[in-house]
Enzyme design. Sequence first.
Site, PDB file in Angstrom:
ATOM      1  N   GLY C  11     107.569  39.835 -43.971  1.00 55.15           N
ATOM      2  CA  GLY C  11     106.696  38.680 -44.181  1.00 55.15           C
ATOM      3  C   GLY C  11     106.637  38.293 -45.639  1.00 55.15           C
ATOM      4  NE  ARG C  72     108.743  39.737 -39.641  1.00 53.61           N
ATOM      5  CZ  ARG C  72     107.663  40.112 -40.306  1.00 53.61           C
ATOM      6  NH1 ARG C  72     107.609  41.269 -40.921  1.00 53.61           N
ATOM      7  NH2 ARG C  72     106.608  39.324 -40.384  1.00 53.61           N
ATOM      8  CG  ASP C 103     104.985  49.306 -42.948  1.00 52.09           C
ATOM      9  OD1 ASP C 103     105.351  48.160 -42.638  1.00 52.09           O
ATOM     10  OD2 ASP C 103     104.205  49.984 -42.264  1.00 52.09           O
ATOM     11  CB  THR C 126     102.771  43.162 -47.220  1.00 55.08           C
ATOM     12  OG1 THR C 126     101.933  42.797 -46.106  1.00 55.08           O
ATOM     13  CG2 THR C 126     102.285  44.518 -47.708  1.00 55.08           C
ATOM     14  CG  ASP C 128      99.440  42.307 -43.443  1.00 51.44           C
ATOM     15  OD1 ASP C 128      98.755  41.273 -43.313  1.00 51.44           O
ATOM     16  OD2 ASP C 128     100.546  42.453 -42.896  1.00 51.44           O
ATOM     17  CG  ASP C 130      99.929  47.031 -44.018  1.00 49.69           C
ATOM     18  OD1 ASP C 130     100.623  46.649 -44.986  1.00 49.69           O
ATOM     19  OD2 ASP C 130     100.230  46.791 -42.839  1.00 49.69           O
ATOM     20  NE  ARG C 172     101.737  45.004 -40.532  1.00 54.35           N
ATOM     21  CZ  ARG C 172     102.596  46.005 -40.713  1.00 54.35           C
ATOM     22  NH1 ARG C 172     103.669  46.070 -39.939  1.00 54.35           N
ATOM     23  NH2 ARG C 172     102.419  46.905 -41.644  1.00 54.35           N
TER      24      ARG C 172
END
Lengths: 330, 330, 330, 330
Positions: C11, C72, C103, C126, C128, C130, C172
């Site tokens: 992303g 992706r 990741d 990212t 996110d 995360d 996410r």
Amino acid sequence: MKRIAIITSGGDAPGMNAAIRAIVLSCHEQHIECLGFYHGYNGLINDEFIFLTPELVSPIIQRGGTILKSARCKEMHQDEGVKQVANTLTKHQIDALIVIGGDGSFRGMMALQSDWSGNLIGVPATIDNDIACTDKTIGFASAVNTATQAIDNIRDTANAFERVFIVEVMGRRSGHIAFNVGLAAGAEAILSFENCNLNSLEQAKSHLITQIQSQLLEQHTGFVIVLAENLWPKGPHGLQQTLKDTAGIESAVCVLGYIQRGGSPCPEDRILATELGIEAVSAAKNSTGMMVGKVNGQISRHCIIRATEQNKPVDQALHSAYHHMSKLNN
Amino acid sequence: MKRIAIITSGGDAPGMNAAIRAIVLSCHEQHIECLGFYHGYNGLINDEFIFLTPELVSPIIQRGGTILKSARCKEMHQDEGVKQVANTLTKHQIDALIVIGGDGSFRGMMALQSDWSGNLIGVPATIDNDIACTDKTIGFASAVNTATQAIDNIRDTANAFERVFIVEVMGRRSGHIAFNVGLAAGAEAILSFENCNLNSLEQAKSHLITQIQSQLLEQHTGFVIVLAENLWPKGPHGLQQTLKDTAGIESAVCVLGYIQRGGSPCPEDRILATELGIEAVSAAKNSTGMMVGKVNGQISRHCIIRATEQNKPVDQALHSAYHHMSKLNN
Amino acid sequence: MKRIAIITSGGDAPGMNAAIRAIVLSCHEQHIECLGFYHGYNGLINDEFIFLTPELVSPIIQRGGTILKSARCKEMHQDEGVKQVANTLTKHQIDALIVIGGDGSFRGMMALQSDWSGNLIGVPATIDNDIACTDKTIGFASAVNTATQAIDNIRDTANAFERVFIVEVMGRRSGHIAFNVGLAAGAEAILSFENCNLNSLEQAKSHLITQIQSQLLEQHTGFVIVLAENLWPKGPHGLQQTLKDTAGIESAVCVLGYIQRGGSPCPEDRILATELGIEAVSAAKNSTGMMVGKVNGQISRHCIIRATEQNKPVDQALHSAYHHMSKLNN
Amino acid sequence: MKRIAIITSGGDAPGMNAAIRAIVLSCHEQHIECLGFYHGYNGLINDEFIFLTPELVSPIIQRGGTILKSARCKEMHQDEGVKQVANTLTKHQIDALIVIGGDGSFRGMMALQSDWSGNLIGVPATIDNDIACTDKTIGFASAVNTATQAIDNIRDTANAFERVFIVEVMGRRSGHIAFNVGLAAGAEAILSFENCNLNSLEQAKSHLITQIQSQLLEQHTGFVIVLAENLWPKGPHGLQQTLKDTAGIESAVCVLGYIQRGGSPCPEDRILATELGIEAVSAAKNSTGMMVGKVNGQISRHCIIRATEQNKPVDQALHSAYHHMSKLNN
């Protein structure tokens, strides 16, 4: 603790309202009354205040400025003024005073300690980020955002005209804004207290001229110099004249000025203000002479003396990054 | 028509890129080649150009500045320069030249008419909005947005400190920006060429002082003065000194400057630039010495002489609205 | 080290371009060549690349998205794909590959380690946030800004209509965006993985209903619920239906979606990307299988396995602040 | 005229507060009292109001939403409700009612005409711009700004992933937002009521698919479709499914939704609101059943019946520009 007072003092900063909101909501949850005094210490001298309720403060998290107004207060430099403040606090049976502001405001707190027995807690809020014991002060991130966006705009013209721009940013006597904004805006040069002092002005000047001349020859882009306020003799116009006189380089000057102080606080400042506001209420219950801060992600309390006296240098990582990105210092 | 040339000239304005894009896409649809010359007329003198393709211009609608760079060009004031421009256009077999810029750029077009036989079309782009035959010039709306947001920021501090601010905005010798920004920002006073001239400075000053004194007494807010550039003797600092010397009024000065010139164009400017760019290609096929414009919602063509010579006053509705909102003129 | 390759993968996130810029400028200073492959690992499979020069990357610090495109790549889950990537890197005599992404992208790096002997360095980017071993990932701060501004807008309508709004934010499977945005926007409730799971949905629902009913009775304001994506069965519309069916509460739904991914990166992301980009080049010289990060203000390197496998919880201070500001969890 | 009442009614729009401010300041200058009733017509039914003073409204020019709240009001469709409204107005000795809102709100005005003898004036405010007799409604320009900025963000991801995005914008049953935003954002396709109806869906679909397929082959960029709400069967997700089923085209969906309704009004809306607010007070003195508007730069008054019944098509210039910029309609 039954009743606290809040003031915002010194230069206003985005996020002051978010801090007021957090303090009031946190007090409300714990059944503590909040009085907001206007115009910093002046409101405590003149007994101008308002009862702060959740309804009043709920919608202000996103607003710039301060609903309690702000001001500098000369009277706080004299015993008489300090006593009047103490009297007002005593009269209203205030248990603790929370001061949202910068180091001038905190010095007021220290002066008050001998005349008033309530608890005194400081919340660091100034766009200059020049207060130790907290990684960032409330308002700093928003000011960096505003100044960076302004330079993004200037960059358009700088590149269209392949022209040199000197952009003065705030910071009082520190380069936190200059270095952050300079890096974020991709400035070709940053001139601040940290990499340039009275003794090295000549050297900085000749480096700068070499850098400008070589870049304008090689690349077809603008050249943006971020200049810290209070650094260069006669300010940005002084530097402009120097570039012209010494090397025949034409440049344009922008003084960003007060736009850096206002505007809706960015999320980082709102969150910081919320966290510090909550901690301030907690600290006010059982301590005094403390400033709340956030260091390495941890909310913490620090002796107000240390916070005001300790120097707070610009991050080494920023210096190092600038060193890599720019040839000025090579 | 097989081949056109484009330049952007004079002060850059948000939306110039959107105009370039529209011209190129419109040409592409009609199998017309586009050459973009750099740095305004200088690129035509020095033969610096690029072939403009749809791939190149597709993503630039939202970008400030101009990918063709811009510049003032002294050589265009002399026959020699004009002839060099004509030679370059002839050499590249250009059928039409589209000039995106302000009135200085259009005067260059007029000079070129006697030396070159191709078609000449002007697209009005300047933040100052001082070109007749179009309700708005490209870039004006974006500049008003940027300046208004800047004053929204300053307002936070003005209100927090209940302080007088003098904010200088651009506009060269016209008050379009000053009046629009002043009304949009809720400025307490607007000082511009339209309501204030050399003969009435004394009167304007005393009105302003009366207004400031009465408002600061009555209400607890800031007082923002929007000042057109090039109006007041010695600029905003001159006015600041005057307020202090005459009435003891302290004030702070902000010069918005170049931030007004850059930034991503607002939708209104992007749409105007797109419409005028399309019309410019259409006009270039069968006319010369024309400027394209948008008047009362209609895209139209106008003799370039009229566009540059005619005066363009600030909307009466704005004057009238300001008259109602402010007591300055009463 | 003579030649490195860069990809952006997974992303996209604001600041990826700033990281590319820092890597390229840093390499240029050290006379290292930079190849940028397009579309993440796909460009390494299909041998699509560009030589990255300082001129190309200088102006991209303020641009969202990624000039190297992203994607992706399913082929990286199979040996064949990994080998093709290794072949391309070998063919171009690449000494090190720098992967800017999340990741999934880092797992691709790990797969590549056995088939290619060059150095592999990850730069965490990212929205996110995360990824462990860095306080913030590149893009996170910008996404929080965008989402907070969006909710500031929604707040206007929520308050005008005294209405309940359910606003879904990205993240996410983590609540970093939800908690930061929720606090910054002054959301009345935050529902995320950290304070709500499949077993506690019933409890969360009844708390929420109680909270809404009591607030709407007492205060005349809107009620904003920030909901993490992938949390509630059938998403925000599922929650909307539940509120209606269980308690007759009407609400409106907003899914912020992709607007959170784009836009000009905020200064914080530009600076982080610059610092991590510089460190990535430095790390690429003498290490492999590492991710660069910033922890407690220090730039550092971490084993990529740890960065991908370790859990990264939302700051305790945020939880605690939310706990104080909201009655939901009481 | 001694006393007027103001309501904001229907969907809120940026600039409603600026209109309230202009009305109140204008009344104040003329010694007319202002009562603001809350929640549209509901506040007139329930007798909920506030005295509006200059101090209260001075700082709201830049705020989104409406300080008077808004609501739909079912009771106004029945005689009983209309009578209650008339009673409240009579009880408070209101001379004129100014309604800030859209066409539903204006129909309420018309219903009231037979039951109440005071003057009724409408001020057009809705983001949809679907009211005749004014070039733009208050709030429209701000909504276009917000939606365009949102698509600028989405564009970053669309281009990075070379992906198709379907972005739904508001507009009720008109394409003003869709066409303006689509052009300003450089959307590859715009689907709205004006260029697509139930009978031509098949045709629109096959055009769109051809266009997507040819562009994705030729250029490496994203493809953004701006879709008007209420147009496509099952909305954007319906179109997404159709593209997949018919041609195997994957796409992502964004519903911009309520973010378009809020936020600080842009200068254009603030100025329009100020001009129309002033005119509304002037009109309220000697006329009734009128809407104030701005047509071709002139402030004017129009019979409310005409304003609500007449159709307001999207500008021909926009259609034409889109036609040129896109191959969809060819």
